[in-house]
Motif scaffolding. Sequence first.
Motif, mmCIF file in Angstrom:
data_model
loop_
_atom_site.group_PDB
_atom_site.id
_atom_site.type_symbol
_atom_site.label_atom_id
_atom_site.label_comp_id
_atom_site.label_asym_id
_atom_site.label_seq_id
_atom_site.Cartn_x
_atom_site.Cartn_y
_atom_site.Cartn_z
ATOM 1 N N HIS A 91 0.846 -1.195 0.000
ATOM 2 C CA HIS A 91 0.000 0.000 0.000
ATOM 3 C C HIS A 91 0.880 1.243 0.000
ATOM 4 O O HIS A 91 0.597 2.226 -0.706
ATOM 5 C CB HIS A 91 -0.911 0.002 1.225
ATOM 6 N N ARG A 148 3.963 -0.692 4.516
ATOM 7 C CA ARG A 148 2.578 -0.656 4.977
ATOM 8 C C ARG A 148 1.721 -1.491 4.023
ATOM 9 O O ARG A 148 1.550 -1.135 2.854
ATOM 10 C CB ARG A 148 2.082 0.795 5.006
ATOM 11 N N THR A 164 -1.576 -2.221 4.183
ATOM 12 C CA THR A 164 -2.914 -1.655 3.975
ATOM 13 C C THR A 164 -2.946 -0.270 4.599
ATOM 14 O O THR A 164 -1.982 0.170 5.253
ATOM 15 C CB THR A 164 -4.014 -2.515 4.646
ATOM 16 N N ASN A 165 -4.066 0.407 4.453
ATOM 17 C CA ASN A 165 -4.202 1.732 5.076
ATOM 18 C C ASN A 165 -4.858 1.652 6.451
ATOM 19 O O ASN A 165 -5.230 2.679 7.036
ATOM 20 C CB ASN A 165 -4.990 2.677 4.165
ATOM 21 N N ALA A 166 -4.998 0.436 6.998
ATOM 22 C CA ALA A 166 -5.609 0.266 8.312
ATOM 23 C C ALA A 166 -4.677 0.806 9.401
ATOM 24 O O ALA A 166 -3.458 0.920 9.212
ATOM 25 C CB ALA A 166 -5.914 -1.206 8.568
ATOM 26 N N SER A 167 -5.244 1.125 10.551
ATOM 27 C CA SER A 167 -4.466 1.586 11.689
ATOM 28 C C SER A 167 -4.400 0.483 12.742
ATOM 29 O O SER A 167 -5.041 -0.566 12.606
ATOM 30 C CB SER A 167 -5.093 2.847 12.285
ATOM 31 N N GLU A 168 -3.612 0.719 13.789
ATOM 32 C CA GLU A 168 -3.445 -0.247 14.881
ATOM 33 C C GLU A 168 -2.947 -1.604 14.374
ATOM 34 O O GLU A 168 -3.341 -2.665 14.875
ATOM 35 C CB GLU A 168 -4.753 -0.421 15.658
ATOM 36 N N LEU A 169 -2.078 -1.576 13.373
ATOM 37 C CA LEU A 169 -1.528 -2.820 12.839
ATOM 38 C C LEU A 169 -0.389 -3.327 13.723
ATOM 39 O O LEU A 169 0.340 -2.526 14.327
ATOM 40 C CB LEU A 169 -0.991 -2.592 11.425
ATOM 41 N N GLY A 210 0.747 4.275 12.965
ATOM 42 C CA GLY A 210 -0.455 3.437 12.914
ATOM 43 C C GLY A 210 -0.230 2.021 13.383
ATOM 44 O O GLY A 210 -0.814 1.075 12.842
#
Length: 307
Positions: free
Chosen positions: A45, A65, A67-72, A141
């Motif tokens: 990403h 990264r 994905t663009n998700a957070s808390e990974l 993130g």
Amino acid sequence: MTLDPDLLQRLQDLAGAPPMYELPLDTAREGFRKRNLLLDGPQMHAVEDLKIASGPREVPLRLYRPTNASELPVILYLHGGGFVIGDLDTHDALCRSLSLASGALVVSVDYALAPENRFPAGLEDCITAFRWVQDNVQSIGANPAAITIAGDSAGANLAIACTRRLRAEGASSPSAQLLAYPVAAAPDRGRASYRDRGSGWGLTTETMEWFWNQYIGDPSQSDHPDAVPLLAGDLDLLPRTWLLTAEFDPLRDEGIELGSRIAAAGVALTHVHEPTANHGFLSQGNSVSLSERTLRKAAGWLVEGWG
């Protein structure tokens, strides 16, 4: 037992090349870099290059990264190369594959190399990088409760020392570690794996001795537990561990012994021994099916632990 056919082909492709220890240092590094740049890693990403301060040095980092998700979850990755060769680019494909397979952020560390910066300079850079991840989990993130440290060969050695140092100091430390064919001791021609696998399978006895002599500038440091994990008396400080060893590897026996000592110290250990692989095979990624399958095993173990 025989070497995996794809890995054997890689060895045959390199047949006739001069030994690394006979080359000028810059030539050895560039040759290793060019070979690994031929490997393709998956698209991310986002990929970002950063620099952080570590004493008088600047340490480059590369953040992957998926994905663009957070808390990974986040994996701090320390590359192999005998403490002498290797950089962000030589392990780019591996870090991309690990990030995608695990769904985690990966922060790769371009720590200081020997002989320009001998032990423990590279280790200090790795500790600094781990603390940077901790201090910046929100901005990148990441999940502060799911920080793993990982490395292959020399990088696995540094990962163990980094975790031990942090835990001994009472500092926050990795919740898990991923170790691929670690350098666990000084080169020892008396070990069966050095006698049986010290030539003809990629990493050689002579190359490993060359690496070690570049890394340990002061002979009095050659038995320091931060350099030699098998001499560490506090392996109980380590978190849950996934350990990979390979049959056709001069480091096979010290890796197996390290696993036994980690388990005896009461640490939760998953030890995977690959009977048809050689040292460094994990870096071959999706170009070798065995490498890809093994990387997915490691990623699956991480994901299961993150819950």
